[in-house]
Design a protein around this motif. Structure first.
Motif, PDB file in Angstrom:
ATOM      1  N   SER A  10      65.118 -48.715  58.861  1.00  0.00           N
ATOM      2  CA  SER A  10      65.323 -47.581  59.912  1.00  0.00           C
ATOM      3  C   SER A  10      66.795 -46.687  60.244  1.00  0.00           C
ATOM      4  N   LYS A  11      67.275 -47.191  59.165  1.00  0.00           N
ATOM      5  CA  LYS A  11      69.019 -46.050  58.634  1.00  0.00           C
ATOM      6  C   LYS A  11      68.859 -44.551  58.497  1.00  0.00           C
ATOM      7  N   GLY A  12      66.927 -44.176  57.702  1.00  0.00           N
ATOM      8  CA  GLY A  12      66.793 -43.001  57.621  1.00  0.00           C
ATOM      9  C   GLY A  12      67.963 -42.766  56.914  1.00  0.00           C
ATOM     10  N   VAL A  13      67.710 -43.667  55.585  1.00  0.00           N
ATOM     11  CA  VAL A  13      68.870 -42.490  54.126  1.00  0.00           C
ATOM     12  C   VAL A  13      67.672 -41.889  53.997  1.00  0.00           C
ATOM     13  N   LEU A  14      66.612 -41.892  53.201  1.00  0.00           N
ATOM     14  CA  LEU A  14      66.059 -40.555  52.903  1.00  0.00           C
ATOM     15  C   LEU A  14      66.183 -39.398  53.523  1.00  0.00           C
ATOM     16  N   GLU A  15      65.731 -39.424  54.898  1.00  0.00           N
ATOM     17  CA  GLU A  15      65.789 -38.434  55.635  1.00  0.00           C
ATOM     18  C   GLU A  15      67.352 -37.604  55.628  1.00  0.00           C
ATOM     19  N   ASN A  16      68.917 -38.433  55.852  1.00  0.00           N
ATOM     20  CA  ASN A  16      69.975 -37.956  55.975  1.00  0.00           C
ATOM     21  C   ASN A  16      70.628 -37.257  54.237  1.00  0.00           C
ATOM     22  N   ALA A  17      69.616 -38.114  53.690  1.00  0.00           N
ATOM     23  CA  ALA A  17      69.840 -37.090  52.122  1.00  0.00           C
ATOM     24  C   ALA A  17      69.608 -36.010  51.599  1.00  0.00           C
ATOM     25  N   VAL A  18      68.592 -35.642  52.706  1.00  0.00           N
ATOM     26  CA  VAL A  18      67.890 -34.528  53.027  1.00  0.00           C
ATOM     27  C   VAL A  18      68.864 -33.619  53.081  1.00  0.00           C
ATOM     28  N   GLY A  19      69.321 -33.989  54.762  1.00  0.00           N
ATOM     29  CA  GLY A  19      70.067 -33.106  55.476  1.00  0.00           C
ATOM     30  C   GLY A  19      71.254 -33.132  54.130  1.00  0.00           C
ATOM     31  N   LEU A  20      72.382 -34.173  53.963  1.00  0.00           N
ATOM     32  CA  LEU A  20      73.304 -33.860  53.193  1.00  0.00           C
ATOM     33  C   LEU A  20      73.052 -32.875  51.993  1.00  0.00           C
ATOM     34  N   MET A  21      71.832 -32.680  51.348  1.00  0.00           N
ATOM     35  CA  MET A  21      71.767 -31.908  50.187  1.00  0.00           C
ATOM     36  C   MET A  21      71.689 -30.683  51.482  1.00  0.00           C
ATOM     37  N   ALA A  22      70.224 -30.321  51.881  1.00  0.00           N
ATOM     38  CA  ALA A  22      71.011 -29.341  52.855  1.00  0.00           C
ATOM     39  C   ALA A  22      71.869 -28.390  53.327  1.00  0.00           C
ATOM     40  N   GLN A  23      72.454 -29.293  53.666  1.00  0.00           N
ATOM     41  CA  GLN A  23      74.353 -29.198  53.988  1.00  0.00           C
ATOM     42  C   GLN A  23      74.402 -28.179  52.788  1.00  0.00           C
ATOM     43  N   LYS A  24      74.712 -29.042  51.690  1.00  0.00           N
ATOM     44  CA  LYS A  24      75.440 -28.588  50.100  1.00  0.00           C
ATOM     45  C   LYS A  24      74.914 -27.223  49.771  1.00  0.00           C
ATOM     46  N   ILE A  25      74.171 -27.336  50.185  1.00  0.00           N
ATOM     47  CA  ILE A  25      72.993 -25.616  49.752  1.00  0.00           C
ATOM     48  C   ILE A  25      73.603 -24.474  50.512  1.00  0.00           C
ATOM     49  N   LEU A  26      73.600 -24.728  51.280  1.00  0.00           N
ATOM     50  CA  LEU A  26      73.995 -23.625  53.131  1.00  0.00           C
ATOM     51  C   LEU A  26      75.474 -23.033  52.228  1.00  0.00           C
ATOM     52  N   TYR A  27      76.363 -24.128  51.343  1.00  0.00           N
ATOM     53  CA  TYR A  27      77.413 -23.475  50.967  1.00  0.00           C
ATOM     54  C   TYR A  27      77.003 -22.857  49.959  1.00  0.00           C
ATOM     55  N   PHE A  28      76.554 -22.674  49.183  1.00  0.00           N
ATOM     56  CA  PHE A  28      76.295 -21.478  48.216  1.00  0.00           C
ATOM     57  C   PHE A  28      76.284 -20.221  49.122  1.00  0.00           C
ATOM     58  N   PRO A  29      76.147 -19.036  47.641  1.00  0.00           N
ATOM     59  CA  PRO A  29      76.080 -18.351  48.312  1.00  0.00           C
ATOM     60  C   PRO A  29      74.770 -17.703  48.311  1.00  0.00           C
ATOM     61  N   SER A  30      74.267 -16.622  49.686  1.00  0.00           N
ATOM     62  CA  SER A  30      73.310 -16.549  50.464  1.00  0.00           C
ATOM     63  C   SER A  30      72.210 -16.397  49.531  1.00  0.00           C
ATOM     64  N   TYR A  31      72.597 -15.092  48.187  1.00  0.00           N
ATOM     65  CA  TYR A  31      71.204 -14.789  47.199  1.00  0.00           C
ATOM     66  C   TYR A  31      71.465 -16.180  46.478  1.00  0.00           C
ATOM     67  N   LEU A  32      71.758 -17.603  46.149  1.00  0.00           N
ATOM     68  CA  LEU A  32      71.830 -18.410  45.642  1.00  0.00           C
ATOM     69  C   LEU A  32      70.775 -19.314  46.426  1.00  0.00           C
ATOM     70  N   GLN A  33      71.256 -19.833  47.126  1.00  0.00           N
ATOM     71  CA  GLN A  33      70.029 -20.088  48.689  1.00  0.00           C
ATOM     72  C   GLN A  33      68.777 -19.865  48.586  1.00  0.00           C
ATOM     73  N   LEU A  34      68.550 -18.798  48.330  1.00  0.00           N
ATOM     74  CA  LEU A  34      67.349 -18.074  48.854  1.00  0.00           C
ATOM     75  C   LEU A  34      66.202 -18.371  47.046  1.00  0.00           C
ATOM     76  N   ILE A  35      66.990 -17.880  46.180  1.00  0.00           N
ATOM     77  CA  ILE A  35      66.735 -18.670  44.875  1.00  0.00           C
ATOM     78  C   ILE A  35      65.977 -19.951  45.147  1.00  0.00           C
ATOM     79  N   LEU A  36      67.281 -20.522  45.439  1.00  0.00           N
ATOM     80  CA  LEU A  36      66.673 -22.363  45.786  1.00  0.00           C
ATOM     81  C   LEU A  36      65.765 -22.393  46.530  1.00  0.00           C
ATOM     82  N   LYS A  37      65.081 -21.973  47.321  1.00  0.00           N
ATOM     83  CA  LYS A  37      64.602 -21.793  48.638  1.00  0.00           C
ATOM     84  C   LYS A  37      62.631 -21.483  48.065  1.00  0.00           C
ATOM     85  N   LYS A  38      62.780 -20.393  47.241  1.00  0.00           N
ATOM     86  CA  LYS A  38      62.143 -19.732  46.682  1.00  0.00           C
ATOM     87  C   LYS A  38      61.721 -20.939  45.321  1.00  0.00           C
TER      88      LYS A  38
END
Length: 107
Positions: A10-38
């Motif tokens: 019920s705590k949603g730990v996995l969803e929170n972990a994904v959200g935290l990692m997504a936020q961390k990735i968003l701090y990277f330069p845009s080209y690096l974000q795109l490479i990681l997405k691909k």
């Protein structure tokens, strides 16, 4: 120890972990974000030759980047991906999910 599985879930730990990692990735330069997405679309790991092709699409600005993966060092240093010899791999499957989660539905 007794685990209360329903309380843990019920705590949603996995969803929170994904959200935290997504936020961390968003701090990277845009080209690096795109490479990681691909890279996330290709699976949990990616050969350097494939990454070279992905990077060529993104960084086709006349620079010779065929053997230069230093731009990925940011993600390696932050624990997002690991350099595994001839390939790069996401450090955890939830990090791959986070990178994939950042791809807009229209793409």
């Amino acid at each position: 120890w007794l685990w209360d599985t329903s309380a843990i879930e019920s705590k949603g730990v996995l969803e929170n972990a994904v959200g935290l990692m997504a936020q961390k990735i968003l701090y990277f330069p845009s080209y690096l974000q795109l490479i990681l997405k691909k890279m996330a679309c290709l699976g949990s790991q990616c050969e350097k030759t494939t990454l070279r092709l992905l990077r060529g699409d993104l960084m086709n600005n006349g620079e010779d980047t065929k053997d230069d993966f230093c731009d990925l060092d940011i993600a390696v240093d932050e624990g997002i991906i690991k350099n595994c010899g001839s390939k790069y791999a996401f450090a955890h499957d939830q990090i791959q999910h986070a990178a994939y989660f950042l791809i807009p539905q229209r793409e």
